[in-house]
Design an enzyme around this catalytic site. Structure first.
Site, PDB file in Angstrom:
ATOM      1  N   THR A1139       0.376   4.637   2.660  1.00  0.00           N
ATOM      2  CA  THR A1139       0.953   3.604   3.307  1.00  0.00           C
ATOM      3  C   THR A1139       1.311   3.875   4.833  1.00  0.00           C
ATOM      4  O   THR A1139       1.118   2.929   5.674  1.00  0.00           O
ATOM      5  CB  THR A1139       2.341   2.895   2.855  1.00  0.00           C
ATOM      6  OG1 THR A1139       3.311   4.078   2.714  1.00  0.00           O
ATOM      7  CG2 THR A1139       2.018   2.597   1.187  1.00  0.00           C
ATOM      8  N   CYS A1140       1.319   4.983   5.195  1.00  0.00           N
ATOM      9  CA  CYS A1140       1.841   5.313   6.498  1.00  0.00           C
ATOM     10  C   CYS A1140       0.406   5.279   7.525  1.00  0.00           C
ATOM     11  O   CYS A1140       0.557   5.084   8.677  1.00  0.00           O
ATOM     12  CB  CYS A1140       2.199   6.614   6.812  1.00  0.00           C
ATOM     13  SG  CYS A1140       1.249   7.927   6.135  1.00  0.00           S
ATOM     14  N   PHE A1141      -0.815   5.483   6.615  1.00  0.00           N
ATOM     15  CA  PHE A1141      -2.134   5.137   7.350  1.00  0.00           C
ATOM     16  C   PHE A1141      -2.672   4.141   6.959  1.00  0.00           C
ATOM     17  O   PHE A1141      -3.801   3.706   7.174  1.00  0.00           O
ATOM     18  CB  PHE A1141      -3.005   6.579   7.143  1.00  0.00           C
ATOM     19  CG  PHE A1141      -2.552   7.765   7.865  1.00  0.00           C
ATOM     20  CD1 PHE A1141      -2.496   7.748   9.159  1.00  0.00           C
ATOM     21  CD2 PHE A1141      -1.967   8.875   6.888  1.00  0.00           C
ATOM     22  CE1 PHE A1141      -2.426   8.917   9.971  1.00  0.00           C
ATOM     23  CE2 PHE A1141      -1.616   9.871   7.672  1.00  0.00           C
ATOM     24  CZ  PHE A1141      -1.638   9.972   9.334  1.00  0.00           C
TER      25      PHE A1141
END
Length: 1172
Positions: A1139-1141
């Site tokens: 989710t960070c990317f």
């Protein structure tokens, strides 16, 4: 007679030699020396025995003498007759000394001079002596003389005690002195000293003479019947009565002793300014009444010239300018009767109406006190039609201005209050004189308005009704202000409103038997189950009226329109003048449910086409007619805004009090266009005075409707947008710093589409980043802040390392390095993606209700600060940190799935500081059930005191019952029918503000350190939620597909990718699509501006090996992916995400069914929340 009683007026007193110490020698100028005992300050008793002992062979008697000098009238004196051998000692009786010998005074001459029979038992003695050696005369005051026994008892009864001084010698026999004291000189030619009991006794003696029955010789007024004494009597009584006035001006009626003197002096004035109580005019004396009335008129004119009205004003103000009057019924009756006599005698001439209005009718709450203490005085006013005469006099602008300038602001209000009270007692007069009454009230308010200031300064004073006032304020009126305010309330009371607006209220609104159009259903959180919801609406009318829309057709110069406009100007002026009771006025004007809709119907009929065009034309015309029309619009807006503000959702949406929902749509469309035109045409840029007040009024009503619609929709979609305003044009003008574009953004940003406002917000952020040097350029790189976070202590480490950062650093680039439980750095390079994960994790943890920093509302489970969050150490610093993290997310465009309660978002926007904000309106977003129970109190028909409620709130706090007082001492104050509305608002305010005031302030402080308040003021409460958490609209798969990046051999034409988009579009429900988006981005809502603004962009990577063996894109993986060459079947592996990317890691499945099954399982279980 044994003794003579000589008034010691203008007499010189001195002690005789020691051998005659028992006597006082009295020297009366122009008369003989007499010896006797002083028994009072006014009288000397001369004993016959004492006189004869001193003068053997002498005798004495009452005699009459006449002074031959010009202007000196005859009078009585006590004469001592002595033998010839002693004549030299009684030389003062000779004619050559200015007095005629007693032998020349016959009984007939006595009768002629007195106009009545002479009696040895009772004589009216007037001394008129003149020292022939002096040019000035001595005028003696009349005294009623009785026998010694009568006089002695009279003197001592009326003056039981007096100032003590030098004692006088005791008299002999029956003339023994009963009181001793100084014997000062007293003359009408000199001012009397305050508190001098001689004058009091004089007045009592005169009044006592007037009360005698069938004693013409005793009545003091009998002297006026003598042709020779009339002028002197008039002169004398004028002097006495003016002394009464001077004393009245100094006395304090609240003191018992002074109140008795007030009654005495008023009785003197009442007695001798009117002949109705004169016994001499009864019977045969009736023929003398015209002459005596003329004398009274002369006396009254003399008093008026010297300032009688000022005296009465001072007396009445001291006695009535207090909550409870200290004037008795008789005193108040006498004072008011005195004030009326000159006006009535002059047949209500303007010369006397003016001082009566200025001095008497301006006494604070005079009419109120008259109605309570002596209502028959009001009957006198009504019998003379005084209100009609007042209106006729004051409707003239010059006379009204003259009166106001004489009174100044404070006392002008008092006059206005008394006139209003009189008007409430004379409705017939008001119906006949509505125009004149409205005119004079407006002029008075306009005069006061000139001195009303908006703020404190060195030149202003505080007034409890007017606010800051630039004229001097009579603080002595403060005690009577509640009564004055009550009088002023007549202006906005129902009877007067019905009288003034009779033309409008008498019209019936057209009715239609067809049911009203269906209203868009409310959102689930606002649906309130209510018993008998339509009971009141059904009782009011069995049919539904036509919706009021602008139609036009009524000439604006007609008499009917002018009358309504004048009335609206009056009430609008009262709103801007009586600033401290403005809410009372608005509440009174909105009490009648049918006034505002009928006023709107009247507005709709104005002009050729009605509505907007007419009022826009008035803005460009500086005529009196245009100002009056705009004042009517202002009054309608102010009253309607107040009404909608105090009505709850049930009254607005279900009962539809006053306005139908469709009418609110029509009104809001009119207001929206009017405000837009005022801004876009440049009228607001340089607006001041009445134009600025008009804009504020119309804009305030517009925003109340808009905010009500934002909470619960009543208007259709896109209702608030201006289709003739192109966003591109507005943005161009903003770039050029055009004032009108800035004002649009400041006052009515809702006319711009929401997405354009979000784009504008992002542009503002970008410009600030460029200005602060936070954007990567070819020549410079921004400063980077590095922090190291342990995953097991993410919140604690983030708080410790970020709370110390400066505002500039918080807005800059922050790189995060994660450390696992073993202290080893985790793999991965933070290119905003790791910080995004850190930010999402921080927000996820702090907003977890289990942490007790935030709490969820009942029902829809939305977040707001927990009232018991104080259990945390440094909880306020934690809230400030949370505010910074939330602001950072919005600043960077990172959407976070945090649903906030609507009332909390309103506070974040600063709406709670608005004067139109109502806590009760926001209460459903906290607890709809509590709101329903609380508002049911307002509809409770019985005695609310029976419920046993107090102005307090009991709450269970961690197992203990805590009582919160809504106001100081609230737990001892019961809730009654009078204060139940206040209780509802206090309770709502406590639950949503007071309980969490500190927490909210800390969070807002942190949020605003990142996000400027003016940036988010262009958003409503729901729009701010969308700015934080993304759009709540359906996911646009085509937009997502268009902005997706592929890795690992995947491409848009790859079989697995085609299957993926088809599964999302055809097989997944909207809820599953939202779960898929949350699976890959951590937020279930798409970005507001579409997926083009998703940072980092959404990407899909083909995964053929486990994550720990995935080395990213290689030439082999790309070729295998392009030619659909599988390295090996992925088997049971699930899709994963980073989710960070915003990255989806998707195995190269061989079957579509397998992809569907694995993807649905993965998103439903939220697996694979990993760092790539």
């Amino acid at each position: 007679m044994d003794q003579a009683f000589i008034p010691l007026l203008n007499a010189r007193l001195f002690q005789l030699p020691e051998r005659r110490k028992r006597f006082t020698e009295v020297v009366v100028p122009g008369a003989e020396k007499l010896y006797g005992t002083v028994i009072d300050k006014n009288w000397i008793v001369v004993s016959r025995r004492s006189f004869e002992k001193e003068h053997p062979g002498a005798r004495w008697r009452w005699s009459l003498g006449r002074c031959p000098g010009s202007g000196i009238a005859q009078g009585f004196w006590a004469e001592a007759t002595v033998p010839a051998r002693l004549r030299s000692r009684a030389r003062g009786l000779r004619a050559d000394k200015g007095l005629w010998p007693a032998e020349q005074a016959s009984p007939s001459e006595v009768r002629r001079c007195l106009g009545c029979e002479s009696s040895a038992r009772s004589l009216m003695i007037t001394w008129h002596f003149r020292d022939t050696g002096r040019s000035s005369g001595f005028v003696q005051v009349c005294k009623h003389v009785h026998r010694f026994s009568d006089l002695e008892s009279l003197v001592h009864r009326q003056s039981p005690s007096g100032p003590r001084g030098k004692t006088c010698a005791e008299g002999a026999g029956a003339g023994r002195c009963r009181d001793s004291g100084p014997c000062p000189e007293f003359s009408l030619s000199e001012p009397a000293a305050e508190g001098d009991p001689r004058f009091e006794k004089l007045c009592r003696c005169i009044l006592s003479s007037m009360d005698a029955e069938n004693e013409p010789k005793v009545w003091y007024v009998s002297l006026a019947l003598s042709k020779d004494l009339t002028l002197l009597w008039i002169k004398q009584i004028k002097g006495i009565l003016w002394y009464c006035c001077e004393f009245l001006e100094q006395l304090k009626p609240e003191i018992l002793q002074d109140s008795r003197l007030v009654t005495l002096y008023l009785t003197m004035l009442v007695t001798f300014t009117d002949t109705s109580t004169w016994k001499i005019l009864r019977g045969k004396g009736e023929s003398l009444r015209p002459a005596m009335n003329h004398i009274c008129a002369n006396i009254m004119g003399h008093l008026n010239q010297h300032g009688l009205y000022s005296v009465l004003q001072a007396l009445l103000t001291r006695g009535l300018a207090r909550p409870r009057p200290c004037l008795s019924r008789g005193t108040l009756t006498a004072a008011f009767s005195l004030a009326l006599r000159p006006v009535i005698a002059a047949q209500f001439s303007d010369n006397l109406l003016r001082p009566f209005l200025i001095h008497i009718m301006s006494v604070p709450a005079l009419v109120t006190h008259l109605s309570v203490v002596t209502p028959e005085r009001l009957t006198v006013l009504e019998s003379h039609d005084m209100l009609h005469k007042f209106i006729t006099f004051l409707r003239d602008k010059d006379r009204c201005r003259d009166v106001c300038e004489s009174l100044e602001g404070c006392h002008t209000l008092c006059l206005m209050g008394n006139l209003l009270h009189l008007g409430s007692l004379s409705p017939r007069v008001l119906e006949e004189e509505t125009d004149g009454f409205v005119s004079l009230l407006t002029q008075m308010l306009c005069y006061c308005q000139k001195y009303v200031s908006q703020k404190k300064s060195n030149l202003t004073h505080w007034h409890p009704v007017l606010g800051w006032f630039s004229q001097s304020v009579d603080y002595g009126l403060n005690e009577s202000m509640p009564l004055i305010t009550k009088q002023l309330q007549v202006l906005w009371g129902v009877p007067l409103i019905r009288t003034f607006f009779s033309d409008i209220l008498s019209k019936k609104l057209l009715e239609n038997q067809e049911p009203a159009a269906h209203v868009q259903p409310a959102s689930p959180q606002n649906v309130l189950p209510v018993k008998n919801l339509l009971k009141r609406a059904f009782q009011k009318s069995a049919s539904v009226r036509n919706i009021l829309k602008p139609v036009g057709g009524k000439r604006v110069d007609s008499a009917e329109v002018q009358k309504v406009c004048n009335i609206c100007v009056l009430y609008q002026t009262s709103l801007t003048t009586l600033t401290q009771i403005r809410l009372q006025i608005l509440t009174g004007l909105t009490y009648l449910d049918d006034l505002l809709p009928k006023l709107w119907a009247f507005i709709c009929e104005l002009g050729p086409h009605g509505g907007l065009k007419l009022f826009l034309e008035c803005l460009n015309n500086d005529t009196e007619e245009s100002k009056q029309l705009l004042a009517m619009l202002m009054l309608f807006c102010d009253c309607s805004r107040h009404l909608i503000t105090i009505l709850d959702d049930i009254e607005v949406y279900e009962e539809q009090i006053s306005f139908k929902l469709e009418e609110l749509v029509t009104i809001s469309s009119f207001l929206n266009s009017f405000v837009f035109k005022m801004i876009w045409d440049g009228i607001v840029e340089n607006a001041k005075g009445e134009t600025l007040e008009l804009f504020q009024s119309v804009h305030g009503w517009l925003m109340v409707l808009y905010e009500r619609d934002c909470r619960r929709r009543f208007a259709p979609e896109d209702h608030w947008l201006r289709k003739d305003l192109k966003p591109s044009v507005l943005f161009q003008e903003l770039d050029k710093d055009r004032k009108r574009a800035q004002l649009i953004l400041q006052y009515i940003p809702h006319v711009i589409p929401h997405k354009n406002r979000v784009l504008l917000f992002r542009n503002m952020v970008t410009k600030e980043k460029e200005r602060l040097g936070l954007v990567e350029t070819s020549s410079a790189s921004p400063h980077v802040t590095h922090i190291t976070i342990r995953r097991s202590r993410m919140l604690e480490d983030g708080y410790e390392q970020l709370r110390q950062l400066s505002q500039h650093a918080m807005k800059g680039v922050i790189r995060v390095k994660f450390v696992n439980d073993l202290g080893v750095d985790e793999a991965g390079i933070d290119q905003d993606g790791v910080f995004k994960e850190f930010l999402e994790e921080i927000i996820k943890r702090v907003f977890d209700p289990a942490l007790n920093l935030f709490k969820t509302t009942s029902g829809d489970e939305r977040l707001y600060p927990s009232p018991t969050s104080y259990i945390h150490e440094n909880y306020l610093q934690l809230f400030e940190f949370v505010g910074k993290m939330l602001g950072k997310a919005v600043y960077e465009g990172i959407v976070v799935d945090v649903p906030f309660a609507s009332f909390f978002l309103s506070q974040l926007l600063g709406h709670h500081h608005s004067i139109f904000y109502s806590s009760v309106d926001e209460l459903p977003s906290l607890d709809s059930e509590f709101y329903k129970n609380l508002t049911s109190i307002k509809r409770y028909d019985g005695d609310i005191a029976d419920l046993g409620l107090t102005l307090s709130y009991d709450e269970d706090v961690m197992g203990q019952l805590v009582c919160h007082e809504l106001i100081p001492g609230g737990k001892t104050i019961p809730v009654t029918n009078e204060n139940k509305i206040s209780y509802i608002h206090l309770m709502a305010h406590f639950r949503m503000h007071t309980q969490i005031k500190n927490q909210t302030a800390a969070l807002i402080s942190g949020f605003r350190s990142i996000i400027k308040p003016e940036w988010i003021r262009m958003f409503s409460t729901p729009e701010l939620q969308r700015l934080i958490s993304g759009d709540n609209a359906e996911i646009d798969l085509e937009d997502l597909k268009k902005h997706t990046v592929y890795y690992g051999g995947f491409h848009g034409s790859h079989r697995v990718i085609i299957w993926l988009w088809d599964i999302l579009a055809s097989d997944f429900t909207p809820n599953e699509r939202a779960m898929f988006l949350k699976f890959v981005t951590s937020c279930s809502r798409p970005p507001l501006l579409g997926f083009a603004y998703l940072k980092p962009p959404f990407s899909i990577r083909c995964v053929e090996v486990s994550d720990d063996q995935d080395t990213g894109d290689t030439l082999g993986s790309v070729l295998r992916g392009f030619f659909t060459i599988r390295k090996r079947e992925p088997g049971g592996r699930l899709p994963t995400s980073s989710t960070c990317f915003n990255l989806l890691k998707l195995p190269n499945y061989s079957k579509k069914s397998v992809l569907r099954e694995k993807l649905r399982y993965a998103v439903s279980m939220n697996t694979g929340f990993e760092l790539s």
